[in-house]
Motif scaffolding. Structure first.
Motif, PDB file in Angstrom:
ATOM      1  N   ARG A  27      -0.638   6.155 -11.864  1.00 24.05           N
ATOM      2  CA  ARG A  27      -1.727   5.828 -10.928  1.00 24.05           C
ATOM      3  C   ARG A  27      -1.187   5.108  -9.702  1.00 24.05           C
ATOM      4  O   ARG A  27      -1.510   5.452  -8.557  1.00 24.05           O
ATOM      5  CB  ARG A  27      -2.755   4.946 -11.650  1.00 24.05           C
ATOM      6  N   ASP A  28      -0.360   4.102  -9.922  1.00 24.46           N
ATOM      7  CA  ASP A  28       0.147   3.318  -8.805  1.00 24.46           C
ATOM      8  C   ASP A  28       1.126   4.123  -7.960  1.00 24.46           C
ATOM      9  O   ASP A  28       1.244   3.897  -6.749  1.00 24.46           O
ATOM     10  CB  ASP A  28       0.806   2.046  -9.323  1.00 24.46           C
ATOM     11  N   ASP A  42       0.723   7.276  -7.241  1.00 25.47           N
ATOM     12  CA  ASP A  42      -0.158   8.008  -6.327  1.00 25.47           C
ATOM     13  C   ASP A  42      -0.628   7.097  -5.193  1.00 25.47           C
ATOM     14  O   ASP A  42      -0.687   7.511  -4.031  1.00 25.47           O
ATOM     15  CB  ASP A  42      -1.370   8.556  -7.078  1.00 25.47           C
ATOM     16  N   PHE A  43      -0.978   5.856  -5.534  1.00 25.67           N
ATOM     17  CA  PHE A  43      -1.460   4.893  -4.540  1.00 25.67           C
ATOM     18  C   PHE A  43      -0.391   4.636  -3.482  1.00 25.67           C
ATOM     19  O   PHE A  43      -0.654   4.745  -2.275  1.00 25.67           O
ATOM     20  CB  PHE A  43      -1.842   3.590  -5.251  1.00 25.67           C
ATOM     21  N   TRP A  61       0.533   7.666  -1.194  1.00 26.23           N
ATOM     22  CA  TRP A  61      -0.452   7.843  -0.120  1.00 26.23           C
ATOM     23  C   TRP A  61      -0.281   6.773   0.946  1.00 26.23           C
ATOM     24  O   TRP A  61      -0.344   7.055   2.149  1.00 26.23           O
ATOM     25  CB  TRP A  61      -1.865   7.783  -0.714  1.00 26.23           C
ATOM     26  N   GLY A  90      -9.792   4.098   2.005  1.00 25.13           N
ATOM     27  CA  GLY A  90      -8.865   4.849   1.172  1.00 25.13           C
ATOM     28  C   GLY A  90      -8.198   3.981   0.122  1.00 25.13           C
ATOM     29  O   GLY A  90      -7.982   4.410  -1.018  1.00 25.13           O
ATOM     30  N   ILE A  91      -7.853   2.752   0.485  1.00 19.37           N
ATOM     31  CA  ILE A  91      -7.244   1.825  -0.464  1.00 19.37           C
ATOM     32  C   ILE A  91      -8.209   1.520  -1.601  1.00 19.37           C
ATOM     33  O   ILE A  91      -7.851   1.577  -2.784  1.00 19.37           O
ATOM     34  CB  ILE A  91      -6.815   0.529   0.258  1.00 19.37           C
ATOM     35  N   ALA A 111     -10.833   3.257  -2.558  1.00 18.10           N
ATOM     36  CA  ALA A 111     -11.113   4.465  -3.340  1.00 18.10           C
ATOM     37  C   ALA A 111     -10.007   4.758  -4.343  1.00 18.10           C
ATOM     38  O   ALA A 111     -10.257   5.381  -5.385  1.00 18.10           O
ATOM     39  CB  ALA A 111     -11.296   5.663  -2.398  1.00 18.10           C
ATOM     40  N   ARG A 112      -8.811   4.271  -4.059  1.00 14.91           N
ATOM     41  CA  ARG A 112      -7.672   4.516  -4.951  1.00 14.91           C
ATOM     42  C   ARG A 112      -7.380   3.344  -5.880  1.00 14.91           C
ATOM     43  O   ARG A 112      -6.340   3.306  -6.528  1.00 14.91           O
ATOM     44  CB  ARG A 112      -6.434   4.861  -4.113  1.00 14.91           C
ATOM     45  N   GLY A 113      -8.317   2.404  -5.942  1.00 21.33           N
ATOM     46  CA  GLY A 113      -8.206   1.315  -6.903  1.00 21.33           C
ATOM     47  C   GLY A 113      -7.729  -0.003  -6.348  1.00 21.33           C
ATOM     48  O   GLY A 113      -7.562  -0.973  -7.094  1.00 21.33           O
ATOM     49  N   ASP A 148      -2.915  -3.996  -4.777  1.00 20.52           N
ATOM     50  CA  ASP A 148      -2.842  -2.625  -5.276  1.00 20.52           C
ATOM     51  C   ASP A 148      -3.582  -2.543  -6.614  1.00 20.52           C
ATOM     52  O   ASP A 148      -4.106  -3.551  -7.100  1.00 20.52           O
ATOM     53  CB  ASP A 148      -1.383  -2.151  -5.353  1.00 20.52           C
ATOM     54  N   PRO A 149      -3.703  -1.386  -7.238  1.00 19.22           N
ATOM     55  CA  PRO A 149      -4.509  -1.287  -8.465  1.00 19.22           C
ATOM     56  C   PRO A 149      -4.011  -2.164  -9.615  1.00 19.22           C
ATOM     57  O   PRO A 149      -4.779  -2.458 -10.538  1.00 19.22           O
ATOM     58  CB  PRO A 149      -4.390   0.198  -8.830  1.00 19.22           C
TER      59      PRO A 149
END
Length: 240
Positions: A137-138, A140-141, A144, A203-204, A206-208, A226-227
């Protein structure tokens, strides 16, 4: 967006900054009360600014982000050079490992890595290992956020500048969830011309990620988590 800064909290930026400048072969950008900045360039690849900002608190928690320096065949030589610059050997329970763990002059952990094929073309910093509750997941974050791309690195998820040169950003499974203490080191990304801060924030989230509002007044940058709870900042386009 592009990854621009590695920011390091320091009791004395004028002590810590020159140590790391010598360690990575950087070029001095700023030497002012409370801040020291140096730029590390990678031939045919990216550059990264190391920014040392003064804080009153000494290191107190296990780092979630640190630097792995390139050692390879010259590992022993690099270690001795860093010791001569003011580093010291550090025991964090690493036992029998092929890399060498040191502490910089303020006690921040760093590693000098052994020979690895993946470290070809990294420059003086082989990797930036970052603790993650979910590396996929991170990954992907951060892909991006930075525009860095996946590669065959040494971590469950490893990203690198599209040039294929420069350090790896390694997403590693965390040993424990992040608490409330601020990371001693964090990353900054800068918006490119035409990119909108509000759209980037959406965008941040939305990505957690999460917006941080530290109550420091009006600042030109925005702070986030970050997530996995690691701090980061988004800077405005250059010149603003």
């Amino acid at each position: 967006m592009q990854l621009e800064n590695l920011v390091v909290d320091a009791l004395d930026p004028r002590l810590l900054g020159p140590f790391w400048e010598a360690a990575v072969g950087g070029e001095q950008l700023t030497d002012e009360p409370g801040i020291y900045e140096t730029r590390m360039r990678v031939e045919d690849g990216p550059w990264l600014d190391l920014c040392f900002q003064q804080v009153p608190e000494p290191p107190s928690v296990a780092p979630r982000l640190h630097l792995d320096l390139l050692g390879g065949e010259r590992q022993s030589e690099v270690v001795e050079r860093l010791l001569g610059l003011g580093a010291r050997r550090l025991d964090i329970g690493q036992s029998d490992v092929p890399w060498v763990v040191l502490a910089d002059p303020e006690g921040n952990a760093l590693c000098v890595m052994e020979e690895r094929e993946e470290y070809a073309g990294t420059g003086p910093v082989a990797a930036l290992p970052l603790s993650s509750a979910d590396p996929e997941r991170d990954g992907d974050f951060w892909a991006w956020l930075t525009g860095w791309v996946d590669g065959d690195g040494c971590a469950p998820r490893a990203l690198r500048h599209p040039s294929g040169r420069g350090p790896w950003l390694e997403l590693l499974p965390e040993s424990a969830p992040k608490g409330t203490a601020k990371n001693r080191l964090h990353l900054d990304v800068r918006l490119d011309d035409g990119e909108d801060a509000d759209e980037t924030e959406a965008g941040i989230v939305a990505r957690g990620g999460t917006r941080l509002r530290p109550g420091w007044g009006e600042l030109p940058w925005r702070s986030y988590l970050d997530p996995s709870g690691n701090e980061l900042c988004v800077l405005p386009p250059a010149g603003r």
